[in-house]
Scaffold this active site. Structure first.
Site, PDB file in Angstrom:
ATOM      1  CB  CYS A  16      -0.903   0.010   1.230  1.00 27.38           C
ATOM      2  SG  CYS A  16      -1.862   1.539   1.413  1.00 27.38           S
ATOM      3  CG  LEU A  38       0.781 -12.318 -22.240  1.00 26.77           C
ATOM      4  CD1 LEU A  38      -0.074 -12.124 -20.989  1.00 26.77           C
ATOM      5  CD2 LEU A  38       1.534 -11.039 -22.574  1.00 26.77           C
ATOM      6  CD  GLU A  39       8.723 -16.599 -21.299  1.00 25.38           C
ATOM      7  OE1 GLU A  39       8.892 -17.727 -20.793  1.00 25.38           O
ATOM      8  OE2 GLU A  39       9.009 -15.537 -20.705  1.00 25.38           O
ATOM      9  CG  LEU A  40       3.131 -18.751 -19.180  1.00 26.95           C
ATOM     10  CD1 LEU A  40       2.630 -20.140 -18.825  1.00 26.95           C
ATOM     11  CD2 LEU A  40       2.097 -17.697 -18.855  1.00 26.95           C
ATOM     12  CD  GLU A  84      -8.704   0.540  -5.787  1.00 24.59           C
ATOM     13  OE1 GLU A  84      -9.607   0.468  -4.938  1.00 24.59           O
ATOM     14  OE2 GLU A  84      -7.506   0.715  -5.469  1.00 24.59           O
ATOM     15  CG  ASP A 128      -2.344  -4.179  -0.398  1.00 22.41           C
ATOM     16  OD1 ASP A 128      -2.979  -4.251   0.675  1.00 22.41           O
ATOM     17  OD2 ASP A 128      -2.144  -3.111  -0.985  1.00 22.41           O
TER      18      ASP A 128
END
Length: 139
Positions: free
Chosen positions: A46, A68-70, A88, A53
């Site tokens: 935070c 996407l390459e992991l 957010e 968090d």
């Protein structure tokens, strides 16, 4: 003397421009399927309190020409571990970065954050965004 705001513009913008690892991609071989990637141990900080968090981050997308390459995605997501950023903003920044790197047909990022102080949060962002027609956000 007027009260000082508890949360400032500086808090709201925290982490949005932080340098994170690039997400690599590779050429997609098939049309018309969905990929779902979960990070059940997602962590960040935070920007106001400095408290950790914890949550589950889920990325869903339909690839166009790139996937996407992991391993690089994992390194990218780990870049949030010590980053002060609102939940957010995490979800929306991850969505923007997924779109920027993979240029998917459709994408969704969901952050399901664990309770802190008795309140849990679920944030859901989708692309294309309402009223926008390109990955760069221009019409």
């Amino acid at each position: 003397m007027p009260n000082q705001p508890r949360y400032t513009d500086k808090h709201a913008e925290a982490g949005l421009k932080a340098k994170l690892p690039e997400i690599e991609t590779w050429p997609n071989q098939f049309p018309g399927y969905e990929i779902v990637v979960d990070d059940p141990e997602f962590t960040s900080v935070c920007p106001k309190t400095g408290l950790p968090d914890f949550g589950v981050l889920t990325i869903r997308y339909i690839p166009a020409k790139r996937c996407l390459e992991l391993k690089s995605l994992k390194e990218y997501l780990q870049g949030y571990r010590n980053l002060g950023i609102f939940q957010e903003n995490i979800v929306n920044r991850v969505l923007e970065d997924v779109v920027r790197w993979a240029r998917p047909v459709w994408a969704e990022v969901k952050g399901d954050f664990r309770p802190r102080g008795g309140i849990s949060t679920v944030v859901l962002a989708r692309w294309p965004r309402p009223g926008k027609t390109s990955a760069s956000g221009s019409r």
